[in-house]
Motif scaffolding. Structure first.
Motif, PDB file in Angstrom:
ATOM      1  N   SER A  96       0.827  -1.201   0.000  1.00  0.00           N
ATOM      2  CA  SER A  96       0.000   0.000   0.000  1.00  0.00           C
ATOM      3  C   SER A  96       0.867   1.260   0.000  1.00  0.00           C
ATOM      4  O   SER A  96       0.535   2.255  -0.657  1.00  0.00           O
ATOM      5  N   LEU A  97       1.969   1.231   0.720  1.00  0.00           N
ATOM      6  CA  LEU A  97       2.889   2.362   0.724  1.00  0.00           C
ATOM      7  C   LEU A  97       3.535   2.553  -0.648  1.00  0.00           C
ATOM      8  O   LEU A  97       3.733   3.686  -1.099  1.00  0.00           O
ATOM      9  N   TRP A  98       3.854   1.450  -1.300  1.00  0.00           N
ATOM     10  CA  TRP A  98       4.387   1.508  -2.674  1.00  0.00           C
ATOM     11  C   TRP A  98       3.377   2.183  -3.600  1.00  0.00           C
ATOM     12  O   TRP A  98       3.724   3.078  -4.374  1.00  0.00           O
ATOM     13  N   ALA A  99       2.120   1.774  -3.493  1.00  0.00           N
ATOM     14  CA  ALA A  99       1.073   2.363  -4.330  1.00  0.00           C
ATOM     15  C   ALA A  99       0.861   3.830  -3.979  1.00  0.00           C
ATOM     16  O   ALA A  99       0.675   4.675  -4.866  1.00  0.00           O
ATOM     17  N   ALA A 100       0.892   4.147  -2.688  1.00  0.00           N
ATOM     18  CA  ALA A 100       0.699   5.525  -2.252  1.00  0.00           C
ATOM     19  C   ALA A 100       1.777   6.441  -2.816  1.00  0.00           C
ATOM     20  O   ALA A 100       1.499   7.573  -3.231  1.00  0.00           O
ATOM     21  N   GLU A 101       2.999   5.947  -2.849  1.00  0.00           N
ATOM     22  CA  GLU A 101       4.087   6.759  -3.405  1.00  0.00           C
ATOM     23  C   GLU A 101       3.854   7.049  -4.879  1.00  0.00           C
ATOM     24  O   GLU A 101       4.060   8.172  -5.343  1.00  0.00           O
ATOM     25  N   LEU A 102       3.377   6.061  -5.629  1.00  0.00           N
ATOM     26  CA  LEU A 102       3.088   6.263  -7.050  1.00  0.00           C
ATOM     27  C   LEU A 102       1.938   7.250  -7.233  1.00  0.00           C
ATOM     28  O   LEU A 102       1.939   8.053  -8.170  1.00  0.00           O
ATOM     29  N   LEU A 103       0.963   7.198  -6.343  1.00  0.00           N
ATOM     30  CA  LEU A 103      -0.195   8.091  -6.414  1.00  0.00           C
ATOM     31  C   LEU A 103       0.128   9.504  -5.937  1.00  0.00           C
ATOM     32  O   LEU A 103      -0.666  10.418  -6.144  1.00  0.00           O
ATOM     33  N   GLY A 104       1.269   9.652  -5.291  1.00  0.00           N
ATOM     34  CA  GLY A 104       1.565  10.935  -4.662  1.00  0.00           C
ATOM     35  C   GLY A 104       0.747  11.145  -3.399  1.00  0.00           C
ATOM     36  O   GLY A 104       0.528  12.280  -2.978  1.00  0.00           O
ATOM     37  N   ALA A 105       0.296  10.050  -2.787  1.00  0.00           N
ATOM     38  CA  ALA A 105      -0.538  10.132  -1.589  1.00  0.00           C
ATOM     39  C   ALA A 105       0.338  10.349  -0.359  1.00  0.00           C
ATOM     40  O   ALA A 105       1.411   9.767  -0.239  1.00  0.00           O
ATOM     41  N   ASP A 106      -0.134  11.178   0.559  1.00  0.00           N
ATOM     42  CA  ASP A 106       0.625  11.431   1.781  1.00  0.00           C
ATOM     43  C   ASP A 106       0.118  10.637   2.972  1.00  0.00           C
ATOM     44  O   ASP A 106       0.696  10.689   4.054  1.00  0.00           O
ATOM     45  N   THR A 107      -0.978   9.882   2.793  1.00  0.00           N
ATOM     46  CA  THR A 107      -1.598   9.143   3.895  1.00  0.00           C
ATOM     47  C   THR A 107      -2.172   7.832   3.379  1.00  0.00           C
ATOM     48  O   THR A 107      -2.792   7.805   2.310  1.00  0.00           O
ATOM     49  N   ILE A 108      -1.959   6.749   4.131  1.00  0.00           N
ATOM     50  CA  ILE A 108      -2.715   5.526   3.901  1.00  0.00           C
ATOM     51  C   ILE A 108      -3.585   5.277   5.128  1.00  0.00           C
ATOM     52  O   ILE A 108      -3.230   5.663   6.250  1.00  0.00           O
TER      53      ILE A 108
END
Length: 287
Positions: A96-108
């Motif tokens: 999920s953190l890998w995906a968040a980084e690709l999305l530019g997300a700052d929170t999971i």
């Protein structure tokens, strides 16, 4: 972090698809045109999208200035009694953190865990052990790992329990779902402005002012029974609540800047815009 409250949908609303949109890569632009600021990518049923798709969504989010977060799979089990399944949750969180980084997300966003078949004390012990191992595995990260308050009585996820879980490591932060907290209390938990203000005060006093000032939140009206959450509703509901307007006033009076993701049943974009307008009417800023 923005110095004003921001609002957006959790996943794509019915109106997104009704306008002929088909792919989430279209969501950031659509959300921006709708007048919103944020979008939560829903991976509750598992993370099926590949690197190219996630990266494309992230690029569109940056292009349109949309703040991104990601909801992790529901099958993550922080308090599972099977050690193998519990440790497998570490892999799911890392993915999920890998995906968040690709999305530019700052929170999971991660569910707190179940306490259905064991005592709450044992469930808390297991969940904190899992979170300790997660923190060891991920090391330093600029992405917040949010632990969500939950709506069913047999789940971990009171605000106090989430705060205790967050004390495991500074990488964890509470995600307050006001609809969930309301559903845990028959008759509702938020009758007035002060009841909302107490949430921010408790987090500030327990974890520090910064945790309260930039809180990641979920909001929806939720039908409940004596067992807690039953199903998500829309803002058209006038029976179960909670009402957002007192929260808008609390946000302004507390001088905090939460990101509020709406999880209404199909009308999450429309209801998120309702919240944003209520916040501005209460004296909030969007600058």
């Amino acid at each position: 972090m923005k110095n004003f409250a921001t609002f957006g949908p959790g996943g794509n609303s019915d109106s997104f698809y009704a306008e002929g949109n088909k792919a989430t890569v279209q969501s950031p632009g659509w959300v921006k045109r709708f007048g919103l600021d944020a979008f939560e990518y829903e991976a509750g049923n598992g993370l099926a999208a590949g690197e190219a798709s996630l990266r494309a969504i992230g690029e569109k989010a940056r292009e349109h200035g949309i703040l991104m977060s990601l909801h992790t799979p529901y099958f993550i089990s922080l308090s599972g009694v099977d050690p193998e399944k519990r440790m497998k949750s570490i892999d799911y969180i890392q993915k999920s953190l890998w995906a968040a980084e690709l999305l530019g997300a700052d929170t999971i966003v991660i569910h707190s865990g179940s306490a259905a078949k064991i005592s709450r004390e044992e469930a808390m012990m297991l969940s904190k052990d899992t979170l300790f191992h997660v923190a060891e595995a991920v090391g330093d990260t600029t992405i917040r790992l949010g632990i969500e308050t939950m709506g069913k009585i047999n789940q971990l996820g009171t605000l106090e329990e989430v705060i205790e879980q967050c004390r495991v490591s500074p990488i964890y932060a509470p995600v307050v779902d006001f609809g969930h907290l309301n559903a845990r209390n028959v008759g509702g938990a938020f009758p007035d402005v002060d009841s909302y203000r107490r949430v921010f005060d408790l987090i500030a006093n327990s974890l520090g002012d910064e945790y309260a000032k930039h809180l990641h939140c979920h909001f929806s009206k939720i039908e409940y029974t004596n067992a807690g959450e039953k199903k998500h509703l829309t803002f058209a509901d006038d029976v179960f609540g909670p009402s957002f307007e007192p929260l808008a006033e609390a946000i302004v009076r507390e001088n905090v800047y939460p990101r509020i993701i709406c999880e209404s049943d199909g009308t999450q974009a429309e209801d998120a815009l309702h919240m944003k307008n209520a916040y501005l009417k209460a004296g909030g800023s969007n600058l």
